[in-house]
Design an enzyme around this catalytic site. Structure first.
Site, PDB file in Angstrom:
ATOM      1  N   ASP A   6     -42.025  21.856   0.480  1.00  0.00           N
ATOM      2  CA  ASP A   6     -40.917  20.912   0.619  1.00  0.00           C
ATOM      3  C   ASP A   6     -41.350  19.618  -0.098  1.00  0.00           C
ATOM      4  OD1 ASP A   6     -39.074  19.024   1.359  1.00  0.00           O
ATOM      5  OD2 ASP A   6     -38.960  19.671   3.453  1.00  0.00           O
ATOM      6  N   HIS A  51     -45.578  12.637 -26.618  1.00  0.00           N
ATOM      7  CA  HIS A  51     -44.261  12.865 -26.049  1.00  0.00           C
ATOM      8  C   HIS A  51     -43.235  13.159 -27.151  1.00  0.00           C
ATOM      9  CE1 HIS A  51     -43.795  12.160 -21.799  1.00  0.00           C
ATOM     10  NE2 HIS A  51     -42.490  12.099 -22.002  1.00  0.00           N
ATOM     11  N   LYS A  91     -45.403   7.574  -9.764  1.00  0.00           N
ATOM     12  CA  LYS A  91     -44.490   8.595 -10.321  1.00  0.00           C
ATOM     13  C   LYS A  91     -45.295   9.583 -11.167  1.00  0.00           C
ATOM     14  CE  LYS A  91     -41.362  10.391 -13.357  1.00  0.00           C
ATOM     15  NZ  LYS A  91     -41.619  11.136 -14.586  1.00  0.00           N
ATOM     16  N   GLU A 140     -40.558  18.351 -17.595  1.00  0.00           N
ATOM     17  CA  GLU A 140     -41.007  17.246 -18.467  1.00  0.00           C
ATOM     18  C   GLU A 140     -42.142  17.684 -19.397  1.00  0.00           C
ATOM     19  OE1 GLU A 140     -41.470  13.449 -16.482  1.00  0.00           O
ATOM     20  OE2 GLU A 140     -42.954  12.807 -17.941  1.00  0.00           O
TER      21      GLU A 140
END
Ligand code: MEV
Length: 420
Positions: free
Chosen positions: A270, A368, A254, A79
């Protein structure tokens, strides 16, 4: 006067030699990063039905000072903006000395589920009476990690309202994540516990909800560096929204996981286990909330804090098999799993601070879209300098689309940029 180039201003060669000079990477390690050499024989042993590898971009977040130590932080993520945002947040935190972080404990639980017991109370007594013998069985094959305690918990079965018993093995995983060792220990104990209790042992597996492995990091951001007290208030309001509303909290978290997962992947952790534990921890008071909190200091500066379970390791697991993950750990230069947890938690906090600061001021789309425009330019076939020309033209025209990128590229290639 000659000023030092910023990391993002360097070309690939300069970036690699900068990293090598700071972290003593060898020529071989540099070439492993660039070529991402994971031979088929290796991946065929790592997973089943292997056919190839799936790459992710690997970048370095800069400016991180954690407990007074400088870190270059490897992050594997697809991202755009994430690494730049983390680096910028880390820079802003240095005004007050960077992040203060601590990692509490390296204990994880293994769970042994026991059903069909005639007398649960008596079974608890039997397990407790045999605890030392069971612990020495658990420890009989393990060299590095150590089972320290065995407790029992009665669980109400929410499916049929019956009760079941769970024996929980508390294992000190030290510098490893510990999953394999704990699972082996639980499987060793299963038949013993079944024999002792006359019950039926079903599951024998670690719990990824690592509530005995918490990392906390905190940083203060000077209000003037953020744009003044109005910005601090807007960030606090954004935090209050996320703290109070699960729909916003998931997105807020998130953003935290953007940073946490990226460092976890780059260092061979992990990340699914970390994700699962993080979201359960976010719900620990019965409502899904933010993993970070924000408040104002008496001087009006912004204080950010993250508290998150992090079961990470620097020995064993993928970090000892994957060549780039090994190098990721070397770049970080962490000496213990706890130190790694402090770094990962701090990156999560930096990432979240950067996101809510941008969201509560100019929004995130501006930055972005510039990066997005570059990706679209590449997708349209632009290479080299043409990527910047096509993406900047699209950005100025406020028309970022594959069709427009193709049209601009076509014009530029035909030397018609003036009319583009
Ligand atoms: C995007 O990957 C992450 C954000 O949505 C996080 C947030 O909304 O806080 C920007």
């Amino acid at each position: 006067m000659k000023t030092e180039k910023k990391f993002y201003e360097m070309n690939l060669e300069e970036r690699l030699s900068f990293i090598a000079s700071k972290t003593n990477l060898t020529k071989n390690e540099i070439s492993t990063i660039v070529n991402q050499a994971l031979p088929f024989e290796k991946i065929d042993r790592m997973i089943e039905n292997a056919i190839g590898i799936f790459s992710l971009p690997l970048g370095i977040a800069t400016n991180f000072v954690i407990n007074g130590k400088d870190y270059l932080v490897p992050m594997a993520i697809e991202e755009p903006s994430v690494i730049a945002a983390a680096s910028h947040a880390a820079k802003l935190s240095t005004f007050f000395g960077g992040f203060k972080a601590s990692a509490y404990g390296s204990i994880m639980r293994g769970q042994i589920q026991i059903t069909d017991l005639l007398d649960i109370k008596n079974s608890i007594h039997i397990i407790s009476k045999n605890k030392e013998a069971l612990l020495s069985i658990a420890n009989s094959r393990s060299k590095n990690v150590k089972a320290l305690d065995l407790k029992t918990r009665v669980i109400k079965n929410d499916v049929d309202n019956q009760k079941m018993l769970v024996a929980e093995l508390y294992v000190d995983c030290k510098d490893s994540m510990g999953a394999n060792s704990i699972n082996s220990m639980c499987e060793l104990l299963g038949p013993e516990i079944e024999r002792m209790t006359n019950g039926k042992v079903i599951l024998k597996i670690l719990s990824n909800y690592s509530t005995e492995r918490i990392a906390i990091s905190q940083a203060t951001f000077k209000k003037e560096e953020l744009g003044g007290s109005l910005v601090v208030d807007r960030i606090l309001s954004a935090f209050a929204f996320a703290f109070s509303d699960p729909h916003r909290a998931v997105t807020h978290n998130k953003g935290i996981m953007n940073g946490i997962d990226a460092v976890s992947i780059a260092t061979g952790q992990d990340f699914r286990a970390i994700e699962a534990a993080a979201h359960a921890y976010a719900s620990r008071d019965g409502k899904y909330r933010t993993l970070t909190t924000f408040s104002k200091s008496s001087e009006g500066d912004l204080i950010g804090r993250i508290e998150i379970p992090l079961s990470v390791g620097i020995v064993g697991g993928i970090s000892s098999v994957h060549p780039v993950a090994k190098i990721g750990l070397k770049i970080l230069g962490v000496k213990s799993a706890g130190e790694l947890a402090c770094v990962i938690a701090s990156v999560g906090l930096a990432q979240n601070f950067a996101a809510i600061r941008a969201l509560s001021t100019e929004g995130i789309q501006q930055g972005h879209m510039k990066l997005h425009a570059k990706n679209i330019a590449v997708a349209a076939g632009a290479t080299g300098k043409l990527v910047d020309i096509v993406s900047e033209t699209m950005y100025k025209q406020s028309n970022i689309s594959l069709d427009n990128a193709r049209a601009i590229l076509h014009k530029v290639q035909n030397r018609e940029l003036g009319s583009a």
